[in-house]
Design a protein around this motif. Structure first.
Motif, PDB file in Angstrom:
ATOM      1  N   ALA A  64     -20.490 -29.578  20.602  1.00 11.91           N
ATOM      2  CA  ALA A  64     -21.395 -28.816  21.465  1.00 11.91           C
ATOM      3  C   ALA A  64     -21.890 -27.578  20.712  1.00 11.91           C
ATOM      4  O   ALA A  64     -23.070 -27.265  20.713  1.00 11.91           O
TER       5      ALA A  64
ATOM      6  N   LEU B  51     -25.961 -26.947  18.716  1.00 13.46           N
ATOM      7  CA  LEU B  51     -26.936 -25.873  18.865  1.00 13.46           C
ATOM      8  C   LEU B  51     -27.480 -25.426  17.522  1.00 13.46           C
ATOM      9  O   LEU B  51     -28.611 -24.970  17.416  1.00 13.46           O
TER      10      LEU B  51
ATOM     11  N   GLY C 110     -30.878 -34.208  29.408  1.00 13.34           N
ATOM     12  CA  GLY C 110     -29.984 -33.052  29.421  1.00 13.34           C
ATOM     13  C   GLY C 110     -28.816 -33.199  28.462  1.00 13.34           C
ATOM     14  O   GLY C 110     -28.255 -32.210  28.008  1.00 13.34           O
ATOM     15  N   PHE C 111     -28.461 -34.418  28.152  1.00 10.92           N
ATOM     16  CA  PHE C 111     -27.367 -34.637  27.206  1.00 10.92           C
ATOM     17  C   PHE C 111     -27.865 -34.567  25.764  1.00 10.92           C
ATOM     18  O   PHE C 111     -27.085 -34.638  24.834  1.00 10.92           O
TER      19      PHE C 111
ATOM     20  N   VAL D 214     -35.633 -28.241  29.832  1.00 10.07           N
ATOM     21  CA  VAL D 214     -34.602 -29.271  29.706  1.00 10.07           C
ATOM     22  C   VAL D 214     -33.261 -28.621  30.018  1.00 10.07           C
ATOM     23  O   VAL D 214     -32.923 -27.608  29.421  1.00 10.07           O
ATOM     24  N   PRO D 215     -32.497 -29.178  30.943  1.00  9.73           N
ATOM     25  CA  PRO D 215     -31.176 -28.613  31.213  1.00  9.73           C
ATOM     26  C   PRO D 215     -30.221 -29.004  30.091  1.00  9.73           C
ATOM     27  O   PRO D 215     -29.556 -30.017  30.150  1.00  9.73           O
ATOM     28  N   ASP D 216     -30.190 -28.197  29.036  1.00  4.80           N
ATOM     29  CA  ASP D 216     -29.443 -28.574  27.827  1.00  4.80           C
ATOM     30  C   ASP D 216     -27.949 -28.422  28.063  1.00  4.80           C
ATOM     31  O   ASP D 216     -27.429 -27.325  28.212  1.00  4.80           O
ATOM     32  N   ARG D 217     -27.267 -29.542  28.084  1.00  2.78           N
ATOM     33  CA  ARG D 217     -25.845 -29.504  28.374  1.00  2.78           C
ATOM     34  C   ARG D 217     -25.031 -28.969  27.192  1.00  2.78           C
ATOM     35  O   ARG D 217     -23.929 -28.482  27.375  1.00  2.78           O
ATOM     36  N   ALA D 218     -25.580 -29.104  25.983  1.00  2.16           N
ATOM     37  CA  ALA D 218     -24.858 -28.563  24.822  1.00  2.16           C
ATOM     38  C   ALA D 218     -24.757 -27.050  24.960  1.00  2.16           C
ATOM     39  O   ALA D 218     -23.701 -26.455  24.764  1.00  2.16           O
ATOM     40  N   ALA D 219     -25.885 -26.413  25.361  1.00  4.88           N
ATOM     41  CA  ALA D 219     -25.881 -24.965  25.532  1.00  4.88           C
ATOM     42  C   ALA D 219     -25.015 -24.578  26.727  1.00  4.88           C
ATOM     43  O   ALA D 219     -24.187 -23.673  26.649  1.00  4.88           O
TER      44      ALA D 219
ATOM     45  N   ALA E  61     -22.613 -26.197  27.965  1.00 10.04           N
ATOM     46  CA  ALA E  61     -21.202 -26.523  27.753  1.00 10.04           C
ATOM     47  C   ALA E  61     -20.445 -25.342  27.147  1.00 10.04           C
ATOM     48  O   ALA E  61     -19.285 -25.112  27.450  1.00 10.04           O
ATOM     49  N   LEU E  62     -21.138 -24.570  26.275  1.00  6.53           N
ATOM     50  CA  LEU E  62     -20.469 -23.438  25.630  1.00  6.53           C
ATOM     51  C   LEU E  62     -20.153 -22.346  26.641  1.00  6.53           C
ATOM     52  O   LEU E  62     -19.193 -21.609  26.476  1.00  6.53           O
TER      53      LEU E  62
ATOM     54  N   THR F  77     -18.846 -30.352  29.704  1.00  7.61           N
ATOM     55  CA  THR F  77     -19.845 -31.147  28.991  1.00  7.61           C
ATOM     56  C   THR F  77     -20.431 -32.239  29.886  1.00  7.61           C
ATOM     57  O   THR F  77     -21.415 -32.859  29.536  1.00  7.61           O
ATOM     58  N   HIS F  78     -19.793 -32.486  31.010  1.00  9.77           N
ATOM     59  CA  HIS F  78     -20.208 -33.571  31.907  1.00  9.77           C
ATOM     60  C   HIS F  78     -20.120 -34.933  31.233  1.00  9.77           C
ATOM     61  O   HIS F  78     -20.848 -35.853  31.579  1.00  9.77           O
TER      62      HIS F  78
END
Lengths: 361, 361
Positions: free
Chosen positions: A71, A75, A134-135, B67-72, B74-75, B80-81
């Motif tokens: 993750a 970025l 989103g992933f 975009v709902p960025d999950r990487a961002a 997640a931090l 992380t879903h």
């Protein structure tokens, strides 16, 4: 327990406590006295590395509490190492074999497979795709019959999707691209012509004249391509057009449709099914309910060559899609696209061939 | 094309250009005149939201490039879903049906399934687990026979794994936990006793005395639990212990093992298979190679109730694991654990029952 001196662990641990940073691969490399690249490889199963070296690096990494957090890395590198796969039906034998082969191959390259289930009902796709975006997958594999390229391209700004496309006939029709000129996508073309031609030749050689086509789902492009190819192949041999048995790729629809054809309709001397699973339904209806002998009275051909097709109860003659070649081609396309995001659309062609077993002969 | 005024889009776009920040859900909420929570729900398929409202939010989000960025995320959220699933064999019918059901259920809750293929060869697991840990899944689903809890717990600092565990007999043996006291994990217990007892009673009721057990892979805990349960059940009825046919859960091993039992060994009047797929192999060997009638000469029982078991060629009597109940229980465990990471180990029990079809009777 440590493979290197406790004082060294203490020194590194103290250093980490002083600076509240994440433990990095560099820290691990320093402690293990290896290169940064070796640490990367140690965390990638199947990357070339001596087993002792890998074990030693992993042990040190564990003692230091190092985790290669993707993750955080994502970025910086804009790489998530996730490959999305959009499928309508994980548990169909053919799709599950594809997912299995692809997951194994991707894992060997350091990627993980992210599964997304869609329906053939297009109304839901946009929500699903927004969700998938989103992933932030590095790549997305889709089938033209499930998601249209122009829809997918709106939802993926970075990943270039890979489409699996069924060619309509022997000329590379490039059907989907012709209809969707604006979207950039890489493509696997499955050339169904060769294997289907072999099947029709075999049926004709055994004197079949009334050939029925057990169809797949009406909206599926794979279905449309198979049906159209069969019609062209039969016309070229001067055979009357196929009798259409409505189906949906399932065992149950193949079973019911075959009963209808023989009980209500005029029957047939051969059934060409759009996939193996529905061919099993046709076979069981012929043998158990209709008391027809296969192959003596009626011949049956399937499409895919799933692992169940060699089972003794079915022992099905079928058009085989080379899954291994297709998986290799998919992985190649993914790696090439990641190396050169601006490359023009890439494509590879996968062939088909007839596998002759007990249901024709 | 815009559902709101161009000037508003321009204003928002300029605002974004001035401040080189990522476009946030708040920006979208402001433009769409909805709550922040509504924007979240719009990107989660199956989350309750009026279709028009979802369409409008997604359209505006698209125009803004949100975009709902999950990487961002997640931090920040440490979520992380992603739900990891460790399986040895994606394409076996039972596992593919499990993955399908679970992916559908998880997607409805806003999670995606991340597949990891392992082998029953334990030597590889540590590398695979280190690799998986890098993706930082919120939860990991594993089977006790593939990955031992004490190994998995070393590789997951945050996610609490969920184990699928097969109970040995009618008392909740809690076998795995008893052997691995140090690891915290949530658990689905599959209670095999009830369905297997029904199967043994039915076989005994039809007068079977020589009952063979077609085994699964030797190292599998599911296999060991099924075999042990069968031995106890048969002993209680005063039956002689089962004749063991070595198998590995595959069709081919079931076929070959059954041939050996009847051609080299003494045969049997019933075969209890460790899973459905190997029962199909036994059935085909009995009918095609050994010319035995099923169920008249030999009775066959499977385990799982995969979708192929109702196919006319097999029509198998089998011990059904309630996949729907198991999937619901898994999702419940995941959500409860995420809500309370410090809760003591949670567990749920899934029952089994006999489905009687044509191979006994």
């Amino acid at each position: 327990m440590s493979v290197f001196g406790e004082s060294q662990v203490d020194r590194l641990t103290n250093k980490l406590n002083e600076t509240p940073q994440r433990i990095t691969a560099e820290t691990v490399a320093e402690a293990a006295k290896v290169s940064r690249a070796a640490v990367s490889r140690a965390f990638n199963p199947d990357a070339p590395l001596k087993p002792e070296k890998r074990a030693s690096i992993l042990k040190i990494a564990e003692e230091l509490g190092y985790v290669p957090d993707r993750a955080a890395r994502a970025l910086v590198t804009r790489r998530t190492h996730l490959v999305g796969m959009i499928v309508p039906d994980v548990c169909s034998p053919w799709e599950s074999q594809e997912i299995d082969a692809l997951t194994t191959a991707l894992q060997a390259e350091g990627f993980a497979t992210l599964l997304f289930k869609t329906r053939t009902d297009f109304s839901m796709d946009e929500t699903l795709l927004a969700y998938m975006r989103g992933f932030n997958p590095d790549s997305v594999i889709a089938f033209t019959e499930n998601v249209r390229p122009h829809i997918l391209s709106r939802f993926l700004d970075r990943a270039v999707p890979i489409y699996i496309n069924y060619l309509m006939d022997e000329e590379p029709a490039d059907g989907v691209r012709a209809r969707e000129p604006e979207a950039l996508y890489d493509r696997i073309d499955v050339d169904q012509w060769e294997g289907m031609e072999q099947a029709v030749a075999l049926l004709a050689g055994y004197g079949c004249r009334r050939i029925a086509y057990l169809s797949g789902k009406r909206d599926s492009l794979a279905e449309q391509a198979r049906r159209r190819t069969l019609e062209v192949l039969m016309a070229r041999r001067g055979l009357t057009p196929p009798i259409i048995i409505p189906g949906d790729f399932s065992y149950d629809a193949g079973h019911a449709g075959t009963l209808d054809l023989f009980r209500v309709g005029e029957g047939a001397d051969a059934i060409f099914a759009a996939n193996d699973e529905s061919a099993f339904g046709a076979l069981d209806a012929l043998r158990y309910e209709l008391k027809r002998r296969v192959p003596e009275d009626v011949k049956v051909v399937g499409f895919d060559d799933i692992s169940q097709s060699h089972w003794r109860s079915y022992n099905l003659t079928t058009v085989k899609v080379d899954l291994e070649a297709r998986t290799r081609a998919l992985v190649r396309l993914i790696l090439r696209r990641l190396k050169d995001p601006a490359a023009p659309a890439l494509s590879e062609t996968v062939r088909t061939r007839l596998v002759v077993r007990g249901t024709v002969g």
